[in-house]
Design an enzyme around this catalytic site. Structure first.
Site, PDB file in Angstrom:
ATOM      1  N   LEU A   1      16.895 -14.559  -9.413  1.00  0.00           N
ATOM      2  CA  LEU A   1      15.762 -13.819  -8.843  1.00  0.00           C
ATOM      3  C   LEU A   1      14.910 -13.344 -10.009  1.00  0.00           C
ATOM      4  CD1 LEU A   1      17.631 -11.563  -6.210  1.00  0.00           C
ATOM      5  CD2 LEU A   1      16.492 -13.757  -5.798  1.00  0.00           C
TER       6      LEU A   1
ATOM      7  N   ILE B   1      19.380 -12.420 -13.011  1.00  0.00           N
ATOM      8  CA  ILE B   1      17.993 -11.949 -13.138  1.00  0.00           C
ATOM      9  C   ILE B   1      17.231 -12.865 -14.098  1.00  0.00           C
ATOM     10  CG2 ILE B   1      16.504  -9.998 -13.800  1.00  0.00           C
ATOM     11  CD1 ILE B   1      18.120  -9.519 -11.214  1.00  0.00           C
ATOM     12  N   LYS B   2      16.072 -13.327 -13.604  1.00  0.00           N
ATOM     13  CA  LYS B   2      15.265 -14.265 -14.389  1.00  0.00           C
ATOM     14  C   LYS B   2      14.170 -13.494 -15.123  1.00  0.00           C
ATOM     15  CE  LYS B   2      13.034 -18.603 -13.088  1.00  0.00           C
ATOM     16  NZ  LYS B   2      12.726 -19.346 -11.867  1.00  0.00           N
ATOM     17  N   ILE B   3      14.140 -13.678 -16.442  1.00  0.00           N
ATOM     18  CA  ILE B   3      13.230 -12.923 -17.317  1.00  0.00           C
ATOM     19  C   ILE B   3      12.440 -13.914 -18.177  1.00  0.00           C
ATOM     20  CG2 ILE B   3      13.199 -11.287 -19.291  1.00  0.00           C
ATOM     21  CD1 ILE B   3      14.293  -9.934 -16.860  1.00  0.00           C
TER      22      ILE B   3
END
Ligand code: G3P
Length: 270
Positions: A65, A95-97
């Site tokens: 996400l 978590i996509k950063i």
């Protein structure tokens, strides 16, 4: 057994459900635009419930996400919020950063992605680092603790073709060893193709024994998927139509035609 893991690069629940039913998906990558588009098609469900459905469908495998903010302070807060809200559903949130949320060289936010990766990883939140265009970005993300780095293969090919004035279709196959123009192999920062970027990331991370997985992204055709497997990517994330294209071959259809005819004749005599 180790093999190339296939993630589905989609927020479309129907596609995700099919891929899991058929046993071909090992994870999901989403982004805010994909989610917005998918939820927009459904009057019966809100974003929160929709994400919960995706997480349950993919239970036991990772779902990325992506954050929508741009400074480390905001991205850390948003990443934690998404993780705390959604990870309890099935324990599979990543978590996509972005590796670097800056817009220009003059911006002051070049380290904000790295700071966010470090902060979230230290708290045990797995991070998928997106928008990787050089092996050096992958190396820094891995050192900061990222679980995954996502080199964007197709977009590197776009860039090289554009810079060298080649006309191209977005989904056209671009050779792993690059293309020449006036006898010179075209490149971007010494990377001669999207798959070359994936390959260089794999080589560097493996050489130094870093555990970060290389998740080949922005793959647009089956030959790129094959090349990603051949250079040892850990994961390929694929839009559903690319997965469908991986099954297609005209000699398979011809074989089916002949087979069907023979069998029908044979069974007629039973
Ligand atoms: O996984 C990254 C992907 O969503 C971007 O693909 O084809 O827009 O470069 P593309």
């Amino acid at each position: 057994m180790i093999s190339l893991k296939i993630y589905i690069d989609s927020a479309d629940l129907d596609e995700i459900k099919k891929a899991y039913e058929w046993g071909i998906a090992d994870g999901v990558t989403t982004n805010p635009s994909l989610l917005k588009k998918a939820v927009g098609k459904r009057a019966d469900i809100n974003m929160k419930k929709y994400i919960i459905d995706i997480l349950k469908t993919a239970e036991g495998t990772p779902v990325s996400l992506e954050v929508t903010t741009e400074t480390s302070k905001e991205m850390i807060a948003e990443g934690k919020k998404l993780y705390e809200l959604f990870n309890p559903v099935a324990g599979n949130v990543v978590i996509k950063i972005p590796v670097n949320p800056a817009y220009t060289d003059a911006d002051k936010t070049h380290f904000d992605g790295i700071k966010t990766i470090k902060a979230l990883s230290t708290e045990g939140i797995p991070v998928n680092t997106t928008l990787i265009f050089t092996p050096e970005q992958a190396l820094l993300a891995a050192k900061a603790g990222a679980r995954y780095v996502s080199p964007f293969a197709g977009r590197v090919d776009d860039l090289i073709r554009k810079n060298s004035g080649m006309s191209f279709g977005k989904d056209d196959y671009y050779p792993h060893d690059g293309k020449t123009k006036d006898g010179v192999v075209q490149d971007d920062t010494g990377v001669v193709s999207g798959i070359d970027l994936v390959s260089q990331c794999v080589d560097i991370l493996r050489y130094y024994g870093l555990e970060t997985e290389v998740l080949a992204a922005s793959l647009r055709n089956p030959r790129q998927v094959r090349d990603a497997a051949l250079v040892g990517a850990d994961i390929a994330t694929l839009p559903f139509p690319v997965i469908a294209d991986m099954l297609k071959h005209k000699k398979t259809y011809e074989g089916m035609e002949a087979f069907k005819k023979d069998i029908v004749d044979e069974y007629a005599r039973l």
